[in-house]
Scaffold this active site. Structure first.
Site, PDB file in Angstrom:
ATOM      1  N   ASN A  41      46.895  43.571  44.508  1.00 30.90           N
ATOM      2  CA  ASN A  41      47.152  42.954  43.827  1.00 30.90           C
ATOM      3  C   ASN A  41      46.126  40.971  44.463  1.00 30.90           C
ATOM      4  OD1 ASN A  41      47.664  40.672  40.959  1.00 30.90           O
ATOM      5  ND2 ASN A  41      48.085  39.301  41.979  1.00 30.90           N
ATOM      6  N   TYR A  62      46.685  31.382  44.613  1.00 30.71           N
ATOM      7  CA  TYR A  62      48.090  30.512  44.097  1.00 30.71           C
ATOM      8  C   TYR A  62      47.810  29.574  45.602  1.00 30.71           C
ATOM      9  CZ  TYR A  62      49.655  35.293  42.152  1.00 30.71           C
ATOM     10  OH  TYR A  62      49.143  36.329  42.122  1.00 30.71           O
ATOM     11  N   ARG A  63      47.893  28.178  45.196  1.00 28.63           N
ATOM     12  CA  ARG A  63      48.064  27.628  46.439  1.00 28.63           C
ATOM     13  C   ARG A  63      48.371  27.221  47.462  1.00 28.63           C
ATOM     14  NH1 ARG A  63      50.412  23.170  42.352  1.00 28.63           N
ATOM     15  NH2 ARG A  63      52.053  22.374  43.364  1.00 28.63           N
ATOM     16  N   TRP A 109      52.968  30.843  44.244  1.00 34.11           N
ATOM     17  CA  TRP A 109      53.174  31.694  43.168  1.00 34.11           C
ATOM     18  C   TRP A 109      54.066  31.402  41.828  1.00 34.11           C
ATOM     19  CZ3 TRP A 109      53.207  36.357  46.904  1.00 34.11           C
ATOM     20  CH2 TRP A 109      53.676  35.879  47.626  1.00 34.11           C
ATOM     21  N   GLU A 121      41.913  43.326  41.092  1.00 36.32           N
ATOM     22  CA  GLU A 121      41.404  42.804  40.961  1.00 36.32           C
ATOM     23  C   GLU A 121      39.649  42.649  41.472  1.00 36.32           C
ATOM     24  OE1 GLU A 121      44.538  41.663  40.835  1.00 36.32           O
ATOM     25  OE2 GLU A 121      44.880  40.244  39.496  1.00 36.32           O
ATOM     26  N   ASP A 166      47.797  18.279  39.370  1.00 42.46           N
ATOM     27  CA  ASP A 166      47.382  19.490  39.303  1.00 42.46           C
ATOM     28  C   ASP A 166      47.141  18.745  37.502  1.00 42.46           C
ATOM     29  OD1 ASP A 166      46.686  21.399  38.430  1.00 42.46           O
ATOM     30  OD2 ASP A 166      49.017  22.274  39.537  1.00 42.46           O
TER      31      ASP A 166
HETATM   32  C1  LIG Z   1      41.410  26.486  41.005  1.00 47.66           C
HETATM   33  C2  LIG Z   1      42.604  27.691  40.787  1.00 47.66           C
HETATM   34  C3  LIG Z   1      44.075  27.336  41.492  1.00 47.66           C
HETATM   35  C4  LIG Z   1      45.258  27.906  40.744  1.00 47.66           C
HETATM   36  N1  LIG Z   1      46.548  27.663  41.453  1.00 47.66           N
HETATM   37  C5  LIG Z   1      47.713  28.562  40.888  1.00 47.66           C
HETATM   38  C6  LIG Z   1      48.884  28.017  41.426  1.00 47.66           C
HETATM   39  O1  LIG Z   1      48.704  27.460  42.506  1.00 47.66           O
HETATM   40  N2  LIG Z   1      50.104  29.356  41.069  1.00 47.66           N
HETATM   41  C7  LIG Z   1      49.486  29.760  40.207  1.00 47.66           C
HETATM   42  O2  LIG Z   1      50.596  30.564  39.887  1.00 47.66           O
HETATM   43  N3  LIG Z   1      48.335  30.201  39.178  1.00 47.66           N
HETATM   44  C8  LIG Z   1      47.260  29.526  40.132  1.00 47.66           C
HETATM   45  N4  LIG Z   1      46.084  29.365  39.188  1.00 47.66           N
HETATM   46  C9  LIG Z   1      45.873  30.296  38.539  1.00 47.66           C
HETATM   47  C10 LIG Z   1      45.808  32.022  38.802  1.00 47.66           C
HETATM   48  O3  LIG Z   1      44.653  31.482  39.672  1.00 47.66           O
HETATM   49  C11 LIG Z   1      45.736  32.899  37.955  1.00 47.66           C
HETATM   50  O4  LIG Z   1      47.120  32.657  36.855  1.00 47.66           O
HETATM   51  C12 LIG Z   1      45.843  34.040  38.418  1.00 47.66           C
HETATM   52  O5  LIG Z   1      45.602  35.096  36.725  1.00 47.66           O
HETATM   53  C13 LIG Z   1      47.168  34.542  38.742  1.00 47.66           C
HETATM   54  O6  LIG Z   1      46.706  36.526  39.320  1.00 47.66           O
HETATM   55  P1  LIG Z   1      47.906  36.755  38.929  1.00 47.66           P
HETATM   56  O7  LIG Z   1      47.058  37.110  37.639  1.00 47.66           O
HETATM   57  O8  LIG Z   1      47.420  38.560  39.956  1.00 47.66           O
HETATM   58  O9  LIG Z   1      49.517  36.368  39.263  1.00 47.66           O
HETATM   59  C14 LIG Z   1      44.989  29.283  39.604  1.00 47.66           C
HETATM   60  C15 LIG Z   1      43.724  28.848  39.394  1.00 47.66           C
HETATM   61  C16 LIG Z   1      42.550  28.279  39.507  1.00 47.66           C
HETATM   62  C17 LIG Z   1      41.482  28.556  38.827  1.00 47.66           C
HETATM   63 MN   LIG Z   2      46.925  40.073  39.175  1.00 48.80          MN
END
Ligand SMILES: Cc1cc2nc3c(=O)[nH]c(=O)nc-3n(C[C@H](O)[C@H](O)[C@H](O)COP(=O)(O)O)c2cc1C
Ligand SMILES: [Mn+2]
Length: 460
Positions: free
Chosen positions: A170, A174-175, A188, A231, A280
């Protein structure tokens, strides 16, 4: 159009296209960069390469995604809908009839076969390897974005983990809040795949964080794919070229070979720390909450590595176009579940999960409600707080038109459906975190103006 294979090619492409400005003056990653970027994004301005962020020897790239044109350049496409069309070809693959269709089918199959990541022996991302006490996140120009933020945050990471049961990869964005020279928080959220991997791990879960990738791979980390879909495979498909991976130095995780910077390390069940506050896209500082601690065992880099960043906050910000790319690219996938959907729009001002406008080809009573429930059952779209369903002749991207038809044709008592379900992790409105009402409205089936209303009212 050629697609950039790594961040350097992307920077060169942006520069050739007049889409990048280098900032030679020293600028502080603490607040100053945000102030400059905030204005640049809102003015539709260029990507910025800060060559001398204060306190670091690494340049900082920001606003690489800030306009529709740059987003299209990233995908090597004229329009984001063209990217979606390529995906639709795969999703709608049928046994071909006739030679031309067979050849097209083979091309499509080849593009799928070529999308699998490729392991290579050496990666530029490991030209410099820092382990143990040499690891110091303070070397990187990590931004403190807003005055009330709890510290510096890595904002544009691709966090790579594996499902402890299946080994499936995966990648999520996630910041990471920098907590010390060798630790960060791992933000996450509740519904995310990386967190699921963490909760499945018995003790330790290794992770790698790639920073500074080609733009399509960076985008893919933000894409809301089903958990079992890698991904990096999707990135390979969208780029038309596999992502190259190399073995991590201290972890059993493969990392993008052409990344500028990689943080290797692990999280451990039960080892958590307060994360936040962080300004945010909710328009508020998200409150302090407990998240896993990411222990960095190695920083590997290219020589002269460029650090990528993004500022999020009250929309519009740079992430608007990452979200719009998802909206466009995922339309064919959404249609696999609800083929009656003609188009949809996730307004930037709605931070993507607060509102969806959907147009449908309505065929039977209750059809709009069927579509609402389909969306509320679909991946991260399930977190959508408000849904407006309109007839196919309404242009979902024309908010004035939508407001006109919705305002004119809705009888709220009859047409608004209140439901309950999961909400985005960061939504501050509900009484209980994570769970609350969502609503949907279906304007009374309307016809284009040329058809005068006659006869019996249609049921809905
Ligand atoms: C700039 C940016 C920052 C993000 N920060 C976070 C974060 O801190 N935590 C989080 O859970 N998702 C965050 N997201 C959203 C996730 O990246 C997004 O939901 C992604 O689908 C997560 O991957 P996953 O589906 O494999 O869990 C962010 C998205 C962007 C574009
Ligand atoms: Mn995913």
């Amino acid at each position: 159009m050629a697609v950039a294979r790594d961040l350097r090619e992307w920077i060169a492409l942006l520069e050739r296209e007049g889409e990048l400005v280098r900032v030679a003056a020293e600028v502080d990653p603490k607040l100053e960069i945000t102030e400059i970027v905030d204005r640049t994004v809102k003015a539709g301005g260029p990507a910025l390469l800060f060559e001398r962020p204060r306190g670091s020897t690494h340049p900082l790239l920001i606003n690489q995604f800030g306009t529709e044109r740059r987003m299209c350049l990233a995908f090597g496409a004229e329009r984001l809908d063209d990217v979606a069309a390529r995906l639709a070809e795969v999703l709608e693959l049928q046994p071909p009839e006739g030679l031309a269709a067979k050849v097209r089918g083979l091309r499509t199959l080849k593009s799928i076969a070529d999308s699998r990541p490729r392991t290579v022996r050496h990666g530029a991302c490991q030209e410099v390897v820092l382990t143990g006490d040499e690891v110091d996140l303070g070397r990187l120009p990590v931004q403190t974005c807003w005055p009330g933020d709890g510290g510096p945050f890595v904002t544009l990471p691709a966090v790579i983990t594996h499902d402890p049961r299946t080994g499936g990869r995966n990648v999520g964005m996630y910041r990471l809040q920098v907590l010390g020279p060798r630790t960060t928080a791992m933000h996450w959220q509740l519904h995310k795949d990386g967190r699921a991997d963490y909760l499945l791990a018995d003790g330790r879960l290794e992770a790698a964080v790639a920073l500074g990738l080609d733009p399509v791979t960076t985008y893919s980390a933000s894409a809301p794919l089903p958990k079992h879909v890698d991904e990096l495979m999707v990135a390979g498909f969208l780029r038309g070229e596999p992502v190259e991976l190399v073995k991590g130095v201290t972890v059993d995780v493969e990392v993008p070979a052409r990344a500028e910077i990689v943080l290797e390390g692990y999280v451990e069940r039960g080892d958590e720390a307060p994360e936040g506050p962080f300004g945010d896209h909710t328009g508020f500082y998200t409150p302090v909450e407990s998240f896993p601690v990411f222990h960095v065992t190695a920083i590997t880099m290219r020589r002269d590595a460029v650090y990528p960043s993004i500022v999020v906050g009250k929309p519009p910000q740079e992430d608007a176009w990452l979200g719009k790319a998802t909206e466009r690219i995922f339309l064919p996938a959404v249609r696999m579940t609800a083929p009656e959907i003609v188009d949809y729009d996730l307004p930037v001002a709605g931070a993507f999960h607060n509102l969806a406008i959907v147009s449908i080809r309505k065929r039977f009573p209750g059809h709009a409600r069927k579509v609402m429930h389909a969306l509320w059952g679909l991946g991260l779209l399930s977190l959508t707080k408000g849904i407006v369903v309109v007839d196919e002749h309404v242009d979902v991207h024309d908010y004035a038109q939508v407001l006109f038809y919705a305002g004119a044709n809705v009888d709220p008592k009859r047409d608004v459906l209140l439901s309950e379900g999961p909400l985005d992790h960061l939504d501050h409105a509900p009484t209980l975190q994570f769970f609350a009402a969502r609503s949907a409205s279906t304007p009374r089936p309307s016809r284009p103006p040329r058809a005068p209303a006659t006869g019996r009212r249609r049921s809905r």
